[in-house]
Design a protein around this motif. Sequence first.
Motif, PDB file in Angstrom:
ATOM      1  N   SER A 275      11.721   5.229   4.957  1.00 14.11           N
ATOM      2  CA  SER A 275      11.130   5.579   6.144  1.00 14.11           C
ATOM      3  C   SER A 275      10.232   6.898   5.901  1.00 14.11           C
ATOM      4  O   SER A 275       9.591   7.315   6.808  1.00 14.11           O
ATOM      5  CB  SER A 275      12.447   5.646   7.163  1.00 14.11           C
ATOM      6  N   GLY A 276      10.508   7.582   4.354  1.00 12.63           N
ATOM      7  CA  GLY A 276       9.672   8.657   3.737  1.00 12.63           C
ATOM      8  C   GLY A 276       8.686   8.149   2.940  1.00 12.63           C
ATOM      9  O   GLY A 276       7.669   8.764   3.417  1.00 12.63           O
ATOM     10  N   LEU A 277       8.155   7.030   2.750  1.00 16.30           N
ATOM     11  CA  LEU A 277       6.910   6.420   2.194  1.00 16.30           C
ATOM     12  C   LEU A 277       5.728   6.671   3.230  1.00 16.30           C
ATOM     13  O   LEU A 277       5.868   6.376   4.084  1.00 16.30           O
ATOM     14  CB  LEU A 277       7.310   5.124   1.908  1.00 16.30           C
ATOM     15  N   PRO A 278       4.671   7.598   2.469  1.00 15.35           N
ATOM     16  CA  PRO A 278       3.582   8.198   2.905  1.00 15.35           C
ATOM     17  C   PRO A 278       3.026   7.334   3.426  1.00 15.35           C
ATOM     18  O   PRO A 278       1.511   7.269   4.271  1.00 15.35           O
ATOM     19  CB  PRO A 278       3.557   9.314   3.009  1.00 15.35           C
ATOM     20  N   SER A 279       2.597   6.140   2.463  1.00  8.94           N
ATOM     21  CA  SER A 279       1.357   5.298   2.482  1.00  8.94           C
ATOM     22  C   SER A 279       1.838   3.956   1.881  1.00  8.94           C
ATOM     23  O   SER A 279       3.576   3.750   1.654  1.00  8.94           O
ATOM     24  CB  SER A 279       0.334   5.813   2.090  1.00  8.94           C
ATOM     25  N   ASP A 280       1.534   3.274   2.591  1.00 10.16           N
ATOM     26  CA  ASP A 280       1.387   1.531   1.873  1.00 10.16           C
ATOM     27  C   ASP A 280       1.119   1.826   0.460  1.00 10.16           C
ATOM     28  O   ASP A 280       1.197   0.336  -0.862  1.00 10.16           O
ATOM     29  CB  ASP A 280       1.376   0.260   2.130  1.00 10.16           C
ATOM     30  N   ARG A 281       0.562   2.869  -0.505  1.00 13.94           N
ATOM     31  CA  ARG A 281       0.205   2.486  -1.748  1.00 13.94           C
ATOM     32  C   ARG A 281       1.477   2.927  -2.265  1.00 13.94           C
ATOM     33  O   ARG A 281       1.096   3.151  -3.574  1.00 13.94           O
ATOM     34  CB  ARG A 281      -0.598   3.872  -2.080  1.00 13.94           C
ATOM     35  N   PHE A 282       2.536   3.520  -1.342  1.00 13.55           N
ATOM     36  CA  PHE A 282       3.708   4.445  -2.601  1.00 13.55           C
ATOM     37  C   PHE A 282       4.542   3.112  -1.817  1.00 13.55           C
ATOM     38  O   PHE A 282       4.809   1.944  -1.015  1.00 13.55           O
ATOM     39  CB  PHE A 282       4.514   5.679  -1.963  1.00 13.55           C
ATOM     40  N   SER A 283       5.318   2.568  -3.432  1.00 12.32           N
ATOM     41  CA  SER A 283       6.083   1.194  -3.488  1.00 12.32           C
ATOM     42  C   SER A 283       7.529   2.038  -4.156  1.00 12.32           C
ATOM     43  O   SER A 283       6.908   2.671  -5.214  1.00 12.32           O
ATOM     44  CB  SER A 283       5.812   0.020  -3.565  1.00 12.32           C
ATOM     45  N   ALA A 284       9.267   1.415  -4.234  1.00 16.57           N
ATOM     46  CA  ALA A 284       9.266   1.933  -5.589  1.00 16.57           C
ATOM     47  C   ALA A 284      10.555   0.642  -5.228  1.00 16.57           C
ATOM     48  O   ALA A 284      11.398  -0.374  -3.883  1.00 16.57           O
ATOM     49  CB  ALA A 284      10.887   2.795  -5.262  1.00 16.57           C
ATOM     50  N   GLU A 285      10.873   0.438  -6.726  1.00 21.97           N
ATOM     51  CA  GLU A 285      12.331  -0.607  -7.289  1.00 21.97           C
ATOM     52  C   GLU A 285      13.264  -0.048  -7.561  1.00 21.97           C
ATOM     53  O   GLU A 285      13.271   0.285  -7.835  1.00 21.97           O
ATOM     54  CB  GLU A 285      11.807  -1.605  -7.843  1.00 21.97           C
TER      55      GLU A 285
END
Lengths: 111, 116
Positions: free
Chosen positions: B58-68
Motif C-alpha cells: 500500500s505504500g509504494l508510490p507508483s507502479d515504477r516501484f516493486s519489491a520481491e
Amino acid sequence: SQQGEEDPQALSIQEGENATMNCSYKTSINNLQWYRQNSGRGLVHLILIRSNEREKHSGRLRVTLDTSKKSSSLLITASRAADTASYFCATDGTGFNKFYFGSGTKLNVKP
Amino acid sequence: GAGVSQSPSNKVTEKGKDVELRCDPISGHTALYWYRQRLGQGLEFLIYFQGNSAPDKSGLPSDRFSAERTGESVSTLTIQRTQQEDSAVYLCASSLRAGTLYNEQFFGPGTRLTVL
C-alpha cells in the motif's frame, strides 16, 4: 494520516541538561516506539511502550504515554554529546503490521 | 549475530535507468519492511512482507516501484525508469515475527540513491 508528529523539530541543549521530545498521533494504537537515527542512516530501537502502560524507563530514557491525549514524550536525562541524533516516534495504528513514523526531532547536545 | 545488511550503500544513477536495491534481513526474522526517507524528513512506509503471505504494497508510490522477497530471506526493491524525486535513502528493516504488538524493528544502514 496515522503518523506520529514530533515536537520540537529541532532542539539544542548543553551537555548535562535534560532533553524532552514530544510525539502526537491521530488514531488508536497498540504500542508506540521511539527510535534514534545517527547521520541519516539506519535507526536504532530505543524503547517500546504499550497502550496500557503510562510510563517506562530504560537507563537515562523515560517515556510517557497519554492515550487520552494521543501523545507521548521522550525524556533523556543528563544528556551527552553522543546523544546528538534525530529521534523518531513510530505508531502502529490498530493494524498490527505497519509502523508509521513522524518526521523526527533533531537533537544537538553541545559539549 | 549479523544485523540487517543492505547493498549497495550508495547508488548514483541517471534519470530513466532501473535500479535494484538489496536487503538481507536477520536470519529467522519473518517480517521485512522497506521505507524511503527523503533528506531531512521522516520515514515513508513502502512495502511489508510477512512470511509467505501476500505483501502489503500500500505504500509504494507508483507502479515504477516493486519489491520481491523469497521466503523469509533476501528482498529486492526495484525502481524502474528512475526520476530525480526518487533520490532518497532507502531503509530496510526486519522483525522477529508478525505484528507490531511487542516487536521492534532492526534497521539496515540504508542505500543512498541519487538520481541525476
